[in-house]
Design a protein around this motif. Structure first.
Motif, PDB file in Angstrom:
ATOM      1  N   LEU A 172      25.091 -42.536 -45.162  1.00 27.70           N
ATOM      2  CA  LEU A 172      26.241 -41.832 -45.731  1.00 27.70           C
ATOM      3  C   LEU A 172      27.394 -41.802 -44.740  1.00 27.70           C
ATOM      4  CD1 LEU A 172      27.479 -40.148 -47.996  1.00 27.70           C
ATOM      5  CD2 LEU A 172      26.406 -38.120 -46.991  1.00 27.70           C
ATOM      6  N   LYS A 173      27.074 -41.557 -43.490  1.00 25.18           N
ATOM      7  CA  LYS A 173      28.110 -41.532 -42.449  1.00 25.18           C
ATOM      8  C   LYS A 173      28.746 -42.906 -42.308  1.00 25.18           C
ATOM      9  CE  LYS A 173      28.895 -40.423 -37.581  1.00 25.18           C
ATOM     10  NZ  LYS A 173      28.283 -39.965 -36.304  1.00 25.18           N
TER      11      LYS A 173
ATOM     12  N   ASN B 232      31.035 -43.648 -45.223  1.00 26.81           N
ATOM     13  CA  ASN B 232      32.270 -42.868 -45.179  1.00 26.81           C
ATOM     14  C   ASN B 232      33.261 -43.364 -44.131  1.00 26.81           C
ATOM     15  OD1 ASN B 232      31.569 -41.135 -47.263  1.00 26.81           O
ATOM     16  ND2 ASN B 232      30.569 -39.655 -45.898  1.00 26.81           N
TER      17      ASN B 232
ATOM     18  N   ALA C 172      24.532 -49.675 -47.888  1.00 22.71           N
ATOM     19  CA  ALA C 172      24.288 -48.384 -48.532  1.00 22.71           C
ATOM     20  C   ALA C 172      25.094 -48.254 -49.823  1.00 22.71           C
ATOM     21  CB  ALA C 172      24.633 -47.241 -47.572  1.00 22.71           C
TER      22      ALA C 172
ATOM     23  N   GLU D  69      20.334 -41.862 -53.712  1.00 23.86           N
ATOM     24  CA  GLU D  69      20.793 -41.010 -52.631  1.00 23.86           C
ATOM     25  C   GLU D  69      20.785 -41.788 -51.325  1.00 23.86           C
ATOM     26  OE1 GLU D  69      18.534 -37.483 -52.390  1.00 23.86           O
ATOM     27  OE2 GLU D  69      19.117 -36.751 -54.371  1.00 23.86           O
ATOM     28  N   MET D  70      21.787 -41.549 -50.486  1.00 18.04           N
ATOM     29  CA  MET D  70      21.829 -42.167 -49.170  1.00 18.04           C
ATOM     30  C   MET D  70      21.243 -41.219 -48.143  1.00 18.04           C
ATOM     31  SD  MET D  70      25.654 -43.732 -48.893  1.00 18.04           S
ATOM     32  CE  MET D  70      26.474 -44.526 -50.255  1.00 18.04           C
ATOM     33  N   ASN D  71      20.631 -41.786 -47.111  1.00 13.15           N
ATOM     34  CA  ASN D  71      20.220 -40.928 -46.012  1.00 13.15           C
ATOM     35  C   ASN D  71      21.453 -40.575 -45.192  1.00 13.15           C
ATOM     36  OD1 ASN D  71      20.719 -42.970 -43.998  1.00 13.15           O
ATOM     37  ND2 ASN D  71      18.797 -43.933 -44.605  1.00 13.15           N
ATOM     38  N   GLU D  72      21.314 -39.667 -44.295  1.00 16.23           N
ATOM     39  CA  GLU D  72      22.476 -39.137 -43.563  1.00 16.23           C
ATOM     40  C   GLU D  72      23.203 -40.224 -42.781  1.00 16.23           C
ATOM     41  OE1 GLU D  72      23.454 -35.694 -40.213  1.00 16.23           O
ATOM     42  OE2 GLU D  72      21.488 -35.764 -41.194  1.00 16.23           O
TER      43      GLU D  72
END
Length: 219
Positions: free
Chosen positions: A63-64, A67, A31, A57-60
């Protein structure tokens, strides 16, 4: 564990460990790498401009995962081990899977390519986090050179070289301004290290086939 196996010269045993380690960070690395044009899709599409990267943009879920990636140094070390494993697979005609079973040429090639691609994704995540780390540019040059992508490897080596030359110039300017003895010794040691790295990158660049000049001669 993978690094330990490499230190013990048990290279083939290191591969499953490092691939397992990469699988735990794969989603997040891919990602992040995609943000700087190094995602898998971009690597499959030729003629990608590495200078004009478009943020995506990353999907949810991605993104998780991004992070929760481990630290910069851990991922850098992971990439190095992946590239070392890829080099081992390339240089050894006869290898086993660590259980005494010899691997076919096709299997070795498949594992080598996967290790290189995994290294690129991991390094891409580092590039997305901080694109001013010279080592990341250099390792990306090594990774693309390993897969014979000469244009990409040249791009990353040349950027690493320019950053090293700029760093060396800054150190020379500091030295000319006059510094105390302790700082002078440290600066001299750093200068030697930078000079050595410059020579190493220049050597890598010299290894890249001059495809463009050859094609021009044929035309």
């Amino acid at each position: 564990m993978a690094n330990l196996r490499l230190c013990q010269n048990r290279n083939m045993e290191a591969i499953p460990y490092i691939l397992d380690s990469y699988s735990r960070i794969q989603v997040g690395c891919e990602a992040m790498a995609d943000l700087v044009g190094l995602g898998r899709e971009n690597n499959e599409e030729k003629d990608v401009d590495h200078d004009d990267n478009i943020a995506k943009e990353m999907n949810e879920g991605a993104l998780k995962a991004a992070n929760t990636l481990p630290g910069f140094e851990f991922r850098c070390q992971t990439a190095k081990i992946l590239l070392e494993c890829a080099l081992y697979l390339e240089q050894n005609d006869t290898t086993s899977n660590g259980q005494g079973e010899e691997l076919s040429i096709e299997k070795r090639t498949e594992q080598r390519i996967y290790c290189i691609e995994a290294a690129i994704q991991t390094l891409g995540s580092l590039m997305a986090e901080n694109d001013e780390v010279i080592e990341t540019w250099y390792l990306l040059g090594c990774a693309f050179q390993s897969k014979s992508d000469h244009d990409a490897s040249k791009h990353y080596y040349e950027n690493a070289l320019q950053m090293l030359l700029k760093t060396k110039e800054g150190l020379q300017q500091e030295s000319n301004c006059g510094i105390d003895e302790d700082m002078a010794d440290s600066s001299e040691s750093t200068m030697e290290d930078i000079t050595q790295k410059i020579e190493e990158v220049q050597k890598k660049l010299a290894e890249i086939p001059q495809i463009e000049s050859t094609e021009m001669e044929e035309d």
